[in-house]
Design a protein around this motif. Sequence first.
Motif, short mmCIF file in Angstrom:
data_model
loop_
_atom_site.label_atom_id
_atom_site.label_comp_id
_atom_site.label_asym_id
_atom_site.label_seq_id
_atom_site.Cartn_x
_atom_site.Cartn_y
_atom_site.Cartn_z
N LEU A 165 1.85 -21.46 20.15
CA LEU A 165 1.40 -20.25 19.47
C LEU A 165 0.04 -19.82 19.99
CD1 LEU A 165 1.55 -18.16 17.16
CD2 LEU A 165 0.49 -19.88 15.67
N ASN A 166 -0.03 -18.59 20.47
CA ASN A 166 -1.31 -18.00 20.85
C ASN A 166 -1.83 -17.25 19.62
OD1 ASN A 166 -3.45 -16.46 21.82
ND2 ASN A 166 -2.51 -16.20 23.84
N LEU A 167 -2.57 -17.98 18.76
CA LEU A 167 -3.00 -17.42 17.48
C LEU A 167 -3.91 -16.21 17.68
CD1 LEU A 167 -2.95 -17.60 14.40
CD2 LEU A 167 -4.89 -19.17 14.53
N GLY A 168 -4.81 -16.29 18.65
CA GLY A 168 -5.73 -15.18 18.88
C GLY A 168 -5.00 -13.90 19.23
N GLN A 169 -4.02 -14.00 20.11
CA GLN A 169 -3.25 -12.81 20.49
C GLN A 169 -2.48 -12.25 19.30
OE1 GLN A 169 -0.08 -13.56 23.29
NE2 GLN A 169 0.04 -11.41 23.94
N LEU A 170 -1.90 -13.15 18.50
CA LEU A 170 -1.15 -12.72 17.33
C LEU A 170 -2.06 -12.04 16.32
CD1 LEU A 170 1.53 -12.64 15.78
CD2 LEU A 170 0.94 -14.89 14.83
N VAL A 171 -3.22 -12.63 16.05
CA VAL A 171 -4.18 -12.03 15.11
C VAL A 171 -4.57 -10.64 15.57
CG1 VAL A 171 -6.53 -12.19 14.22
CG2 VAL A 171 -5.07 -14.21 14.23
N ASN A 172 -4.87 -10.48 16.84
CA ASN A 172 -5.28 -9.17 17.37
C ASN A 172 -4.18 -8.12 17.20
OD1 ASN A 172 -7.80 -10.13 18.11
ND2 ASN A 172 -7.18 -10.59 20.23
N PRO A 223 4.08 -10.92 19.41
CA PRO A 223 4.48 -11.88 20.45
C PRO A 223 4.62 -13.29 19.86
CG PRO A 223 2.11 -11.45 20.57
CD PRO A 223 2.64 -10.59 19.47
N LEU A 224 5.87 -13.72 19.70
CA LEU A 224 6.13 -15.04 19.10
C LEU A 224 7.37 -15.67 19.72
CD1 LEU A 224 5.50 -14.53 15.27
CD2 LEU A 224 4.44 -16.27 16.71
N GLY A 225 7.27 -16.96 20.00
CA GLY A 225 8.42 -17.70 20.49
C GLY A 225 9.03 -17.12 21.74
N GLY A 226 8.21 -16.52 22.59
CA GLY A 226 8.72 -15.93 23.82
C GLY A 226 9.45 -14.62 23.60
N SER A 237 11.97 -13.23 10.34
CA SER A 237 12.00 -13.80 11.69
C SER A 237 10.63 -14.30 12.11
CB SER A 237 12.51 -12.75 12.69
OG SER A 237 13.86 -12.41 12.43
N VAL A 238 9.60 -13.54 11.77
CA VAL A 238 8.24 -13.95 12.12
C VAL A 238 7.91 -15.27 11.44
CG1 VAL A 238 5.79 -13.35 11.94
CG2 VAL A 238 7.47 -11.59 12.53
N ASN A 239 8.26 -15.39 10.17
CA ASN A 239 7.90 -16.60 9.43
C ASN A 239 8.73 -17.82 9.83
OD1 ASN A 239 5.67 -15.87 7.82
ND2 ASN A 239 7.01 -14.71 6.45
N ARG A 240 9.91 -17.59 10.39
CA ARG A 240 10.66 -18.74 10.91
C ARG A 240 9.89 -19.41 12.04
NH1 ARG A 240 15.42 -15.91 9.35
NH2 ARG A 240 15.45 -14.63 11.23
N GLU A 241 9.09 -18.64 12.76
CA GLU A 241 8.24 -19.19 13.82
C GLU A 241 6.94 -19.75 13.25
OE1 GLU A 241 8.93 -19.42 17.02
OE2 GLU A 241 10.85 -18.35 16.98
#
Length: 361
Positions: free
Chosen positions: A2-9, A79-82, A92-96
Amino acid sequence: MLNLGQLVNTVQKNCHISDARHAGDFTLCIFLLKMREFFRWENDIPFARDLPKEEVGAWLQEREGLWSDLEESPFESLPLGGRQLDPFDADSVNRELIPQGYVYSGGYGRFSKPHFFLGSLLKKEKRAGYTIYISACEYARDLEAPPAMLQGRTIYVRQESVRRFLWEKIEEWRWNRKNEAMERALDCYSFDLDVNSALERMTENETEAMILHELGEGLAGEKLGDEWHRMITAFSRSKAEIMIRAVRDILADCLSTLPALLAANNTASLHFYFANFTGMRRHLFPEAIAAYQQWARENDTGALRNFVDEGQRRWLDTAHTLLALYKDKGPDAAAAIEHLLEPETSTESPACCRPKTASHP
């Protein structure tokens, strides 16, 4: 990974886009109050510390400039799980995210405003067929941060937003100490002895009350069906929408929140509930305040229990009548709904439903 920074942005950008489109939904006073607290959140400023006025002013101008640039932008995929996931597909987001200790929600609130948030997962529960996610620290949020929200059969409770909501109510009472119910609620926590500890105890207590309300929303939804949501959408951004939402809020509380608080003898939350029984709910159901005042005066829950039992029947019948009007008249039912719900003795709409003249603050 997980790229947390990218997801947060990405989530925060979607929050900015939503705010850019809907900031004009607020009156100027409410807008400025929410912006002050948003600045406090972004800069991690403790509640008890005064905000730097000049910095807030400069930040406000910068934020309005950002909104101007983003207002026409589409929401971005997450951007999650490729994969690139729809920001409104919270399941779907929370499954990741859930297995990694995070929680996300993306849905619609009042006036069809999109709400997004990303936070750390504090707790997961199952109650009455509903999944409940309670978050702690929030990494991304929009201007209006609903402390709790029901989406399908999932309830999201944001404890950081619960805490901020409570602090705003406390500050509001300190400016104008005319709300006796709020004074009674705060007395239950001994704020005069230790503000921080009292706020944490209140946060825990009101987190439960908010879960009870969302469970009530779920019960109301089961009784009213999907047509209710279509009716709200048909009357979006109107006085009728505000009234319809208030009817369901009252029904939800009569079905779940108030019976549970009474059964638990949760005096503090009962006082807080009626301290905030305002706006359209109070306009439609002033009898609630009379029942509360009798309880506060006589320390007898009988009046409250009778009011709740009556409220279940009255507001379920009212909700079904609204649905019948909508099924009969479609989008043209707004005037009939407003006429049905407007108390006969009222000559003026409450401030919460007067039209705003400006499209942007």
